[in-house]
Design a protein around this motif. Structure first.
Motif: not given
Length: 500
Positions: A26-32, A36-37, A43-44, A102-106
């Protein structure tokens, strides 16, 4: 979930390498961007909390909520979200692993998943999980995560396919607009069927199915709030009302405004102060029963919002009655009482049926005295509970929970008198537990889940029947319209056109 020496989440995907590099992100994973991290770490952490807060199936829900609310410093509603998420994680381990790593979901997305997947039966879990993994897998690298409502609609379709009895309610996914559209569809179909010459009996079946579906729907949670924090001295009063209540309020205000020739604000104040006479209708409830001589007995009268009326007030109100509606004992299929049954039981009981409780009937749950048993369900035997007025009574939420937990038992005699018995401290589902907060009026997470699942299954059954009735009536109307066109000498092209 793995934690490193600093207590931070880690693992296959935590550092953005390994297996993670081979999948779309997802975009918030690919963003440097460093934030974002941070967002993914938050989320984790939500999932770490959910793992800890997950309730045991036989645990005391009230105790669990009280304990974690104090420990985490959050509301009981927020704790409930974590409980649902933790329950979901234990039932969908592959989905949980992806989201943890991955911590992808809020939190809002996780809470939606937890709430919607909770009623799903164990037999459908594997199929549902397989499709949910697709929901959290982007089609292409850099895809933007869907919003909660959009994602919820996809989840609803997945559950509807694999576990239709647990399909999330439309009102929770799309808001009240879903019901409004369905109600409009019902009205349109009946109108077009009438034009096509379909018998009124056919249309009446659809009306009854629609009433059965809409009649006991979850309604708007009404509220009244006052905000006087404005710096210049203004106060904002907000009232959230059901549509019919709002129509009544507006009608009263407008009637006063017309009478006094003022605006709505002045009319509202005048109505509150009694500065203008307007006509309103209120419901009085009274049990009709004969006395020893066969004449109507002098039974008490209940006014919603006011309770039982005194003899003097009763006579005053009864002289103002302009319309009568007679309700009697009845029985319906399914779990949910009909609106006439609710009105009858509330009028009959007046207050909570628990000894010594005076919570008004309109604020109580309508409870099955002998627990309702679904067809083929566990425990269905010689005396399964029915949805009949002689098996229904009013119980406030506190005492309803007490009865559900088995702490108190009730039997209704043939003369209508209820006999309550209570367990000793050494009996019942929580007697031999080491949990500190168990006790009076509590219930387990498992029993709560069963109740929610039963109610949702009943709702989906009614929705399915309504849609089947609509489809049947549509087909009837099409055939009738086609026949009328042919008898009238219309073209075959016209005959093929549906009436709507």
């Amino acid at each position: 979930m793995n934690l490193d020496s600093d207590g931070e989440p880690g693992g296959r995907f935590g550092g953005g390498s390994g297996d993670f590099a081979s999948v779309n992100r997802f975009s918030h994973e690919a963003d440097v961007h460093p934030l974002a991290e941070v967002s993914r770490q938050i989320n984790r952490m939500h999932m770490v909390i959910a793992r800890q807060v997950e309730p045991p199936p036989d645990g005391d829900v009230e105790a669990h909520l009280a304990y974690w609310s104090a420990v985490l410093g959050i509301s009981r509603a927020e704790v409930s979200k974590y409980m649902d998420i933790g329950f979901m994680m234990s039932r969908f381990p592959r989905l949980a692993e992806v989201c943890e790593e991955r911590g992808i979901l809020p939190l809002a997305h996780l809470a939606m998943l937890g709430r919607h997947t909770r009623p799903i039966a164990d037999a459908a879990l594997a199929r549902v999980e397989e499709d949910l993994l697709g929901v959290v897998t982007p089609v292409g690298d850099g895809e933007v995560l869907r919003g909660v409502r959009s994602l919820a609609m996809r989840v609803q379709r997945i559950i509807d396919e694999h576990a239709p009895e647990a399909r999330p309610r439309d009102v929770e996914v799309e808001g009240s607009g879903a019901d409004m559209r369905l109600a409009g569809e019902v009205a349109d179909v009946i109108e077009q069927a009438d034009r096509a010459g379909v018998s009124d009996a056919e249309a009446q079946e659809v009306r009854e199915a629609a009433f059965d579906y809409f009649g006991d729907r979850a309604t708007v949670r009404e509220s009244f709030s006052v905000d006087d924090r404005d710096a210049v001295g203004a106060t904002v009063i907000t009232a959230v009302l059901e549509r019919d209540h709002a129509v009544e309020v507006v009608a009263i205000v407008d009637a006063v405004a017309r009478e006094l020739k003022v605006g709505r604000t002045q009319a509202f104040l005048a109505a509150l102060r009694g500065g203008c006479d307007v006509q309103v209708n209120l419901d009085l409830r009274r049990v009709l029963a004969p006395d020893g001589s066969g004449e109507p007995a002098d039974t008490p009268v209940w006014l919603a919002g006011a309770g039982w009326l005194s003899p003097l007030a009763k006579e005053s109100w009864m002289r103002r009655v302009s319309t009568l509606r007679v309700l009697g004992d009845s029985e319906v299929e399914g779990y949910a009482p009909s609106p006439p049954q609710r009105a009858f039981v509330q009028a009959r009981d007046g207050v909570c049926s628990f000894p010594g409780c005076d919570v008004p009937a309109e604020k109580c749950d309508i409870d099955h005295i002998v627990e309702f048993e679904t067809e083929g369900g566990e425990g269905a035997g010689e005396n399964p509970g029915k949805t009949s007025t002689d098996n229904l009574h009013c119980l406030c939420r506190k005492h309803h929970n007490l009865k559900t937990a088995g702490i108190a038992r009730v039997v209704r005699r043939d003369d209508g008198v209820e006999e309550w018995t209570f367990l000793s401290k050494d009996e019942g589902p929580f007697a031999e537990t080491d949990k500190a907060h168990t006790g009076h009026g509590r219930y387990t997470f498992e029993s709560q889940t069963v109740k929610k699942s039963q109610a949702l299954a009943e709702y989906n059954r009614k929705l399915r029947e309504l849609k089947e009735e609509l489809a049947r009536l549509v087909e009837k109307a099409r055939l009738a319209a086609g026949k009328a066109t042919q008898e009238g000498g219309g073209s075959s092209e016209d005959a093929d056109d549906p009436p709507f």
